[in-house]
Design a protein around this motif. Structure first.
Motif, PDB file in Angstrom:
ATOM      1  N   PRO A   1       0.768  -1.306   0.182  1.00 43.11           N
ATOM      2  CA  PRO A   1      -0.002  -0.127  -0.017  1.00 43.11           C
ATOM      3  C   PRO A   1       0.853   1.441  -0.023  1.00 43.11           C
ATOM      4  CG  PRO A   1      -0.851  -1.563   1.706  1.00 43.11           C
ATOM      5  CD  PRO A   1       0.446  -2.092   1.152  1.00 43.11           C
ATOM      6  N   TRP A   2       2.054   1.072   0.453  1.00 39.35           N
ATOM      7  CA  TRP A   2       2.871   2.302   0.517  1.00 39.35           C
ATOM      8  C   TRP A   2       3.236   2.735  -0.915  1.00 39.35           C
ATOM      9  CZ3 TRP A   2       4.788   5.501   4.433  1.00 39.35           C
ATOM     10  CH2 TRP A   2       4.612   5.048   5.706  1.00 39.35           C
ATOM     11  N   PHE A   3       3.292   1.917  -1.893  1.00 41.28           N
ATOM     12  CA  PHE A   3       3.514   2.413  -3.158  1.00 41.28           C
ATOM     13  C   PHE A   3       2.063   2.771  -3.941  1.00 41.28           C
ATOM     14  CE2 PHE A   3       7.008  -0.102  -1.791  1.00 41.28           C
ATOM     15  CZ  PHE A   3       8.198   0.545  -2.448  1.00 41.28           C
ATOM     16  N   GLY A   4       1.026   2.970  -3.316  1.00 41.44           N
ATOM     17  CA  GLY A   4      -0.187   3.222  -4.012  1.00 41.44           C
ATOM     18  C   GLY A   4      -1.094   2.163  -4.552  1.00 41.44           C
ATOM     19  N   ALA A   5      -0.676   1.007  -4.404  1.00 42.43           N
ATOM     20  CA  ALA A   5      -1.298  -0.104  -4.660  1.00 42.43           C
ATOM     21  C   ALA A   5      -2.583  -0.393  -3.807  1.00 42.43           C
ATOM     22  CB  ALA A   5      -0.833  -1.520  -4.754  1.00 42.43           C
ATOM     23  N   GLU A   6      -4.000  -0.690  -4.396  1.00 41.37           N
ATOM     24  CA  GLU A   6      -5.408  -0.788  -3.640  1.00 41.37           C
ATOM     25  C   GLU A   6      -5.370  -2.241  -3.567  1.00 41.37           C
ATOM     26  OE1 GLU A   6      -8.299   1.937  -4.931  1.00 41.37           O
ATOM     27  OE2 GLU A   6      -7.014   3.741  -4.262  1.00 41.37           O
TER      28      GLU A   6
ATOM     29  N   HIS B   1     -12.287   4.197  -4.455  1.00 41.28           N
ATOM     30  CA  HIS B   1     -11.372   3.997  -3.221  1.00 41.28           C
ATOM     31  C   HIS B   1     -12.062   3.240  -2.033  1.00 41.28           C
ATOM     32  CE1 HIS B   1      -8.889   6.203  -5.886  1.00 41.28           C
ATOM     33  NE2 HIS B   1      -9.748   7.339  -5.975  1.00 41.28           N
ATOM     34  N   THR B   2     -12.804   2.465  -2.360  1.00 41.29           N
ATOM     35  CA  THR B   2     -13.411   1.773  -1.154  1.00 41.29           C
ATOM     36  C   THR B   2     -13.668   0.263  -1.807  1.00 41.29           C
ATOM     37  OG1 THR B   2     -15.902   1.946  -1.620  1.00 41.29           O
ATOM     38  CG2 THR B   2     -15.175   3.362  -0.495  1.00 41.29           C
ATOM     39  N   ILE B   3     -13.741  -0.826  -0.936  1.00 36.96           N
ATOM     40  CA  ILE B   3     -14.014  -1.902  -1.018  1.00 36.96           C
ATOM     41  C   ILE B   3     -15.175  -2.490  -0.458  1.00 36.96           C
ATOM     42  CG2 ILE B   3     -11.597  -2.418  -1.582  1.00 36.96           C
ATOM     43  CD1 ILE B   3     -11.244  -3.464   1.419  1.00 36.96           C
ATOM     44  N   TRP B   4     -15.695  -3.631  -0.954  1.00 38.43           N
ATOM     45  CA  TRP B   4     -17.055  -4.400  -0.417  1.00 38.43           C
ATOM     46  C   TRP B   4     -16.458  -5.800   0.068  1.00 38.43           C
ATOM     47  CZ3 TRP B   4     -21.752  -3.610   0.756  1.00 38.43           C
ATOM     48  CH2 TRP B   4     -23.156  -4.635   0.998  1.00 38.43           C
ATOM     49  N   VAL B   5     -16.578  -6.127   1.401  1.00 34.66           N
ATOM     50  CA  VAL B   5     -15.725  -7.060   1.927  1.00 34.66           C
ATOM     51  C   VAL B   5     -16.811  -8.189   2.728  1.00 34.66           C
ATOM     52  CG1 VAL B   5     -13.759  -5.828   2.459  1.00 34.66           C
ATOM     53  CG2 VAL B   5     -15.441  -5.941   4.394  1.00 34.66           C
ATOM     54  N   MET B   6     -16.513  -9.367   2.683  1.00 35.37           N
ATOM     55  CA  MET B   6     -17.213 -10.321   2.962  1.00 35.37           C
ATOM     56  C   MET B   6     -16.440 -11.509   3.840  1.00 35.37           C
ATOM     57  SD  MET B   6     -20.243 -10.828  -0.191  1.00 35.37           S
ATOM     58  CE  MET B   6     -21.454 -11.871   0.782  1.00 35.37           C
TER      59      MET B   6
ATOM     60  N   HIS C   1     -22.012   3.135   4.569  1.00 35.18           N
ATOM     61  CA  HIS C   1     -23.006   2.233   4.022  1.00 35.18           C
ATOM     62  C   HIS C   1     -22.449   0.887   3.388  1.00 35.18           C
ATOM     63  CE1 HIS C   1     -25.386   5.801   3.535  1.00 35.18           C
ATOM     64  NE2 HIS C   1     -24.434   6.552   2.981  1.00 35.18           N
ATOM     65  N   GLY C   2     -21.351   0.286   4.394  1.00 42.34           N
ATOM     66  CA  GLY C   2     -20.903  -1.219   4.317  1.00 42.34           C
ATOM     67  C   GLY C   2     -19.724  -1.270   3.396  1.00 42.34           C
ATOM     68  N   PHE C   3     -19.210  -0.143   2.875  1.00 38.20           N
ATOM     69  CA  PHE C   3     -18.322  -0.017   2.158  1.00 38.20           C
ATOM     70  C   PHE C   3     -16.729   0.631   2.953  1.00 38.20           C
ATOM     71  CE2 PHE C   3     -21.820   1.029  -0.768  1.00 38.20           C
ATOM     72  CZ  PHE C   3     -21.486  -0.137  -1.646  1.00 38.20           C
ATOM     73  N   VAL C   4     -15.672  -0.160   2.887  1.00 39.88           N
ATOM     74  CA  VAL C   4     -14.490   0.063   3.693  1.00 39.88           C
ATOM     75  C   VAL C   4     -13.679   0.914   2.792  1.00 39.88           C
ATOM     76  CG1 VAL C   4     -12.501  -0.965   4.721  1.00 39.88           C
ATOM     77  CG2 VAL C   4     -14.590  -2.098   4.589  1.00 39.88           C
ATOM     78  N   PRO C   5     -13.223   2.125   3.426  1.00 39.74           N
ATOM     79  CA  PRO C   5     -12.347   2.889   2.733  1.00 39.74           C
ATOM     80  C   PRO C   5     -10.980   2.449   2.529  1.00 39.74           C
ATOM     81  CG  PRO C   5     -13.443   4.271   4.299  1.00 39.74           C
ATOM     82  CD  PRO C   5     -13.948   2.587   4.662  1.00 39.74           C
ATOM     83  N   VAL C   6     -10.300   2.376   1.408  1.00 39.61           N
ATOM     84  CA  VAL C   6      -8.978   1.908   1.102  1.00 39.61           C
ATOM     85  C   VAL C   6      -8.079   2.352   2.211  1.00 39.61           C
ATOM     86  CG1 VAL C   6      -7.101   1.695  -0.693  1.00 39.61           C
ATOM     87  CG2 VAL C   6      -9.486   1.339  -1.121  1.00 39.61           C
ATOM     88  N   ASP C   7      -8.282   3.617   2.439  1.00 40.90           N
ATOM     89  CA  ASP C   7      -7.330   4.240   3.528  1.00 40.90           C
ATOM     90  C   ASP C   7      -7.207   3.474   4.872  1.00 40.90           C
ATOM     91  OD1 ASP C   7      -6.582   6.186   1.716  1.00 40.90           O
ATOM     92  OD2 ASP C   7      -7.875   7.758   2.377  1.00 40.90           O
ATOM     93  N   ASP C   8      -8.352   2.746   5.240  1.00 36.62           N
ATOM     94  CA  ASP C   8      -8.520   2.017   6.539  1.00 36.62           C
ATOM     95  C   ASP C   8      -7.944   0.578   6.042  1.00 36.62           C
ATOM     96  OD1 ASP C   8      -9.713   4.046   7.791  1.00 36.62           O
ATOM     97  OD2 ASP C   8     -11.617   3.177   7.413  1.00 36.62           O
ATOM     98  N   VAL C   9      -7.278   0.344   4.990  1.00 33.04           N
ATOM     99  CA  VAL C   9      -6.860  -1.020   4.939  1.00 33.04           C
ATOM    100  C   VAL C   9      -5.426  -1.010   5.423  1.00 33.04           C
ATOM    101  CG1 VAL C   9      -6.176  -2.933   2.961  1.00 33.04           C
ATOM    102  CG2 VAL C   9      -8.270  -1.672   3.040  1.00 33.04           C
ATOM    103  N   VAL C  10      -4.959  -1.907   6.344  1.00 32.33           N
ATOM    104  CA  VAL C  10      -3.708  -1.962   6.970  1.00 32.33           C
ATOM    105  C   VAL C  10      -2.684  -2.798   5.799  1.00 32.33           C
ATOM    106  CG1 VAL C  10      -2.196  -3.008   8.822  1.00 32.33           C
ATOM    107  CG2 VAL C  10      -4.568  -2.166   9.296  1.00 32.33           C
ATOM    108  N   GLY C  11      -3.317  -3.793   5.288  1.00 33.21           N
ATOM    109  CA  GLY C  11      -2.505  -4.542   4.324  1.00 33.21           C
ATOM    110  C   GLY C  11      -3.113  -6.005   3.944  1.00 33.21           C
ATOM    111  N   ARG C  12      -2.447  -6.622   3.079  1.00 33.52           N
ATOM    112  CA  ARG C  12      -3.129  -7.912   2.761  1.00 33.52           C
ATOM    113  C   ARG C  12      -2.533  -9.327   3.556  1.00 33.52           C
ATOM    114  NH1 ARG C  12      -1.880 -11.063  -3.100  1.00 33.52           N
ATOM    115  NH2 ARG C  12      -2.679 -13.117  -2.574  1.00 33.52           N
ATOM    116  N   ALA C  13      -3.455 -10.181   4.125  1.00 34.64           N
ATOM    117  CA  ALA C  13      -2.816 -11.382   4.676  1.00 34.64           C
ATOM    118  C   ALA C  13      -2.385 -12.266   3.391  1.00 34.64           C
ATOM    119  CB  ALA C  13      -3.982 -11.958   5.383  1.00 34.64           C
ATOM    120  N   VAL C  14      -1.063 -12.518   3.748  1.00 39.41           N
ATOM    121  CA  VAL C  14      -0.468 -13.355   2.586  1.00 39.41           C
ATOM    122  C   VAL C  14      -0.263 -14.802   3.136  1.00 39.41           C
ATOM    123  CG1 VAL C  14       0.747 -11.424   1.399  1.00 39.41           C
ATOM    124  CG2 VAL C  14       1.871 -12.588   3.381  1.00 39.41           C
ATOM    125  N   ALA C  15      -0.203 -15.171   4.268  1.00 44.82           N
ATOM    126  CA  ALA C  15       0.146 -16.426   5.065  1.00 44.82           C
ATOM    127  C   ALA C  15      -0.245 -16.624   6.149  1.00 44.82           C
ATOM    128  CB  ALA C  15       1.595 -16.755   4.555  1.00 44.82           C
TER     129      ALA C  15
END
Length: 232
Positions: free
Chosen positions: A62-67, A164-169, A189-203
């Motif tokens: 995310p530091w490189f702008g990837a969503e 710049h938001t995501i729908w999560v389940m 409205h149920g959408f998560v702002p991308v700015d609130d994303v800490v990172g991707r769980a990889v393992a």
């Protein structure tokens, strides 16, 4: 000409404090910018993740702008009191110190973990008795908890995911207070702002017997699902 006197080396015990400080600084930098371990607190992502699992989360991308992308499992900060009323454990002194340096997950962090279903610009929908669809493409969801339906407990849509938001389940669909249950929230409205994303769980990194990577399921790569490009 006289030889240069050989420099006397310090005893190891004198160098040890410096080595510990360097190790501590490196650990903090890794936790802050690269990878951090998080603990799974609930059943909402079974059977992909079990309560008590430790997952490694990529915080660098995310530091490189990837969503976030469709199908990824992500950790995000509570966007609007989604965890209201849910208790958090009180860490002891040792747990608190270890969590500060990234060697142990924080016991009181208000973070959630879910799977990204839709990203900005997508249209997501799920009718009772049917599959989840993204831009009209039905998802095949082998990761769903055995016996669960895609959304019979809480159908939704069609909904357009804002930029710049995501729908999560959650993967344990009938035991997950995910985006569907916060559609009436006036803030998100149920959408998560991308700015609130800490990172991707990889393992999954702990316990040892559950070591596994967390790849994006193939259903999110099906032709046409990304024809509707994310909103700018």
């Amino acid at each position: 000409m006289g030889e240069k006197p050989e420099r006397k080396r310090r005893p190891f015990w004198q160098e040890l404090p410096l080595l510990l400080v360097v190790a501590l600084v490196l650990t903090v930098l890794v936790k802050t910018f690269l990878v951090q371990v998080f603990s799974i607190p609930s059943d909402s992502m079974q059977n992909t993740l079990q309560p008590g699992d430790r997952v490694a989360v990529d915080k660098l991308t995310p530091w490189f702008g990837a969503e976030p992308e469709r199908g990824e499992v992500v950790v995000f900060r509570d966007p609007s009191d989604w965890l209201a009323g849910q208790p958090t454990s009180r860490p002891n002194v040792v747990q608190d110190v270890l969590s500060q340096i990234g060697l142990m997950p924080s016991a009181d962090a208000r973070n959630l973990i879910k799977r990204v279903i839709g990203i900005g610009g997508d249209t997501v929908e799920c009718r009772r008795g049917g599959p989840v669809t993204v831009n009209g493409k039905a998802l095949q969801e082998p990761y769903l908890y055995p016996g669960n339906t895609p959304c019979d407990d809480k159908p939704f849509g069609p909904l357009k995911v804002p930029a710049h938001t995501i729908w999560v389940m959650g993967d344990h669909r009938q035991d997950s207070l995910d985006s569907r249950w916060h559609m009436d929230d006036p803030k998100t409205h149920g959408f998560v702002p991308v700015d609130d994303v800490v990172g991707r769980a990889v393992a999954v990194v702990w316990p040892v017997g559950r070591w596994a990577t967390l790849p994006v399921p193939k259903t999110f790569d099906q032709p046409g699902i990304g024809d509707q490009r994310p909103a700018a």
